[in-house]
Design an enzyme around this catalytic site. Structure first.
Site, PDB file in Angstrom:
ATOM      1  N   ILE A 168       0.842  -1.206   0.000  1.00 20.63           N
ATOM      2  CA  ILE A 168       0.000   0.000   0.000  1.00 20.63           C
ATOM      3  C   ILE A 168       0.874   1.252   0.000  1.00 20.63           C
ATOM      4  O   ILE A 168       0.618   2.192  -0.770  1.00 20.63           O
ATOM      5  CB  ILE A 168      -0.997  -0.020   1.180  1.00 20.63           C
ATOM      6  N   THR A 246      -4.336   5.664   6.805  1.00 27.71           N
ATOM      7  CA  THR A 246      -5.281   4.652   6.308  1.00 27.71           C
ATOM      8  C   THR A 246      -4.865   3.270   6.819  1.00 27.71           C
ATOM      9  O   THR A 246      -5.329   2.262   6.289  1.00 27.71           O
ATOM     10  CB  THR A 246      -5.319   4.612   4.757  1.00 27.71           C
ATOM     11  N   ALA A 247      -3.979   3.240   7.827  1.00 30.01           N
ATOM     12  CA  ALA A 247      -3.485   1.936   8.310  1.00 30.01           C
ATOM     13  C   ALA A 247      -4.316   1.472   9.513  1.00 30.01           C
ATOM     14  O   ALA A 247      -5.318   0.768   9.330  1.00 30.01           O
ATOM     15  CB  ALA A 247      -2.011   2.030   8.639  1.00 30.01           C
ATOM     16  N   ARG A 248      -3.927   1.896  10.701  1.00 29.71           N
ATOM     17  CA  ARG A 248      -4.685   1.560  11.902  1.00 29.71           C
ATOM     18  C   ARG A 248      -4.610   2.735  12.876  1.00 29.71           C
ATOM     19  O   ARG A 248      -3.546   3.357  13.029  1.00 29.71           O
ATOM     20  CB  ARG A 248      -4.125   0.308  12.584  1.00 29.71           C
ATOM     21  N   ASP A 272      -8.818   7.862   8.186  1.00 28.93           N
ATOM     22  CA  ASP A 272      -9.824   6.864   7.824  1.00 28.93           C
ATOM     23  C   ASP A 272      -9.965   5.812   8.918  1.00 28.93           C
ATOM     24  O   ASP A 272     -10.911   5.029   8.909  1.00 28.93           O
ATOM     25  CB  ASP A 272      -9.416   6.179   6.503  1.00 28.93           C
ATOM     26  N   GLU A 277     -12.276   2.569  17.119  1.00 26.74           N
ATOM     27  CA  GLU A 277     -13.387   2.895  16.221  1.00 26.74           C
ATOM     28  C   GLU A 277     -14.521   1.874  16.377  1.00 26.74           C
ATOM     29  O   GLU A 277     -14.243   0.706  16.668  1.00 26.74           O
ATOM     30  CB  GLU A 277     -12.894   2.925  14.748  1.00 26.74           C
ATOM     31  N   HIS A 295     -13.473   4.451   8.036  1.00 23.69           N
ATOM     32  CA  HIS A 295     -12.730   3.221   7.676  1.00 23.69           C
ATOM     33  C   HIS A 295     -13.267   2.622   6.363  1.00 23.69           C
ATOM     34  O   HIS A 295     -13.744   1.481   6.330  1.00 23.69           O
ATOM     35  CB  HIS A 295     -12.827   2.183   8.809  1.00 23.69           C
ATOM     36  N   ILE A 296     -13.152   3.423   5.303  1.00 22.77           N
ATOM     37  CA  ILE A 296     -13.659   2.977   3.992  1.00 22.77           C
ATOM     38  C   ILE A 296     -12.524   2.797   2.988  1.00 22.77           C
ATOM     39  O   ILE A 296     -12.767   2.787   1.781  1.00 22.77           O
ATOM     40  CB  ILE A 296     -14.715   3.957   3.424  1.00 22.77           C
ATOM     41  N   GLY A 297     -11.302   2.645   3.485  1.00 24.45           N
ATOM     42  CA  GLY A 297     -10.157   2.529   2.577  1.00 24.45           C
ATOM     43  C   GLY A 297     -10.370   1.508   1.465  1.00 24.45           C
ATOM     44  O   GLY A 297     -10.031   1.749   0.305  1.00 24.45           O
ATOM     45  N   SER A 298     -10.931   0.362   1.782  1.00 16.92           N
ATOM     46  CA  SER A 298     -11.096  -0.703   0.781  1.00 16.92           C
ATOM     47  C   SER A 298     -12.532  -0.799   0.259  1.00 16.92           C
ATOM     48  O   SER A 298     -12.874  -1.770  -0.416  1.00 16.92           O
ATOM     49  CB  SER A 298     -10.690  -2.047   1.398  1.00 16.92           C
TER      50      SER A 298
HETATM   51  C1  DGY Z   1      -8.072  -4.253   6.157  1.00 17.88           C
HETATM   52  O1  DGY Z   1      -8.220  -5.025   5.206  1.00 17.88           O
HETATM   53  O2  DGY Z   1      -7.207  -4.438   7.013  1.00 17.88           O
HETATM   54  C2  DGY Z   1      -9.025  -3.117   6.258  1.00 17.88           C
HETATM   55  O3  DGY Z   1      -8.548  -2.149   7.109  1.00 17.88           O
HETATM   56  C3  DGY Z   1     -10.378  -3.623   6.716  1.00 17.88           C
HETATM   57  O4  DGY Z   1     -10.278  -4.162   7.966  1.00 17.88           O
END
Ligand code: DGY
Length: 329
Positions: A168, A246-248, A272, A277, A295-298
């Site tokens: 990523i 966008t990680a954690r 995100d 959360e 948390h809509i990254g994917s």
């Molecule tokens: C992932 O794939 O780790 C996304 O953050 C969804 O949890």
């Protein structure tokens, strides 16, 4: 499907599916497995997850289901595999899984592009004050065009520091090169020149921060990265820098980030993901210079289908007695 693992009388492995998944993924589950679905899509807490797992050969979870060592030890012995519908596997204790002989798989690769796209969305939105501007228009507070109004942070040509140059992180770098950004990174190990593509490696993440006009957090959540971005480290960043994550959420110390966004040390943030959360730190909600996503990254149709199919490919391999491609335990 030939199997070396326990199966029900219909000959199909029994799988507990903890959350509602895309229709095409559920259809394949119904076709190939004796699947138990969760019709309410509620999140199973630890003890509920243990209870619901009884009588299943495997469980298909999401990052919403937490599997610390205490839960893994309580899982019924018939559960042999946990396939997570996520690339991140910080919600599963991998050491405890290995100790118990429980296989664990994740879904890398297929969400790289969607997550990198979201990272650029956050970066641009935070830098150019998209939240403030959008509200101004919707709430009919837009007076007139102003030469000095809504001035944001210029993106093109700036230094982008990427913490975690895995798939990523590299996809973020590839996109940022389109904005002529100078790419700097820190990673557990230095990348080959083919993967680096001219990006500048910083062995010390503290040093990376000193060049971070923009900081993109793309590393996994581990004990080592827990609350990495704290007050001391933010102090090392250039004044007026922008942070995107966008990680954690657990990689960021919320109070420190909120304080820096309030004081103006940091110009903006785009987030995100959040610690605890969806119960995010309430301080973020009041900050106009913070662009927040749930948390809509994917979260694209194509990506969520692909994540489900990837999780099923891993289950298929496991129950066919082969080694799943994405085995992390
Ligand atoms: C992932 O794939 O780790 C996304 O953050 C969804 O949890």
């Amino acid at each position: 499907m030939a199997s070396t693992h326990p199966q029900n009388s219909a000959g199909k492995p029994r799988i507990l599916v903890t959350r509602k998944l895309p229709a095409a993924v559920e259809a394949r589950l119904k076709r190939d497995y004796d699947a138990t679905f969760n019709p309410t899509d509620s999140v199973f807490d630890g003890d509920r997850l243990v209870a619901e797992s009884a009588g299943h050969d495997g469980i298909l979870v999401c990052s919403t289901e937490k599997l610390p060592a205490a839960i893994i030890e309580k899982l019924p012995p018939e559960v042999k595999i946990v396939a997570t519908f996520s690339v991140g596997h910080d919600h599963i204790d991998i050491a405890a899984s290995k100790a118990r002989g429980l296989a664990v798989t994740n879904t890398p690769d297929v969400l790289t592009d969607a997550t990198a796209d979201t990272t650029l969305l956050l970066l641009l939105a935070a830098a150019r004050r998209a939240y403030e501007g959008e509200r101004m228009v919707r709430e009919d507070r837009w007076g007139r065009w102003e030469p000095t109004g809504m001035l944001g942070v210029h993106v093109t040509g700036k230094r982008l520091a990427i913490l975690g140059m895995g798939r990523i992180g590299r996809a973020v770098a590839q996109r940022a090169r389109g904005f002529e950004m100078e790419i700097h990174y820190n990673n557990r190990s230095r990348l080959s020149p083919e993967l680096e593509q001219g990006a500048i490696f910083h062995e010390d993440p503290e040093e990376l921060l000193t060049v971070a006009d923009f900081l993109s957090i793309n590393c996994p959540a581990t004990k080592e990265t827990h609350h990495f971005l704290n007050a001391d480290r933010i102090a090392r960043m250039p004044d007026g820098a922008v942070v995107v994550n966008t990680a954690r959420g657990s990689i960021v110390h919320d109070e420190s980030l909120i304080a820096a966004l309030t004081s103006g040390k940091l110009a903006a943030a785009g987030l995100d993901v959040f610690e605890n959360e969806p119960a995010i730190h309430p301080g973020y909600r009041d900050l106009p210079n913070c662009f927040l996503l749930p948390h809509i990254g994917s979260a694209t149709k194509e990506t969520r289908d692909a994540m489900g199919f990837r999780a099923l490919d891993n289950l298929d391999a496991f129950f066919a007695g082969k080694s799943p491609k994405d085995r992390v335990a």
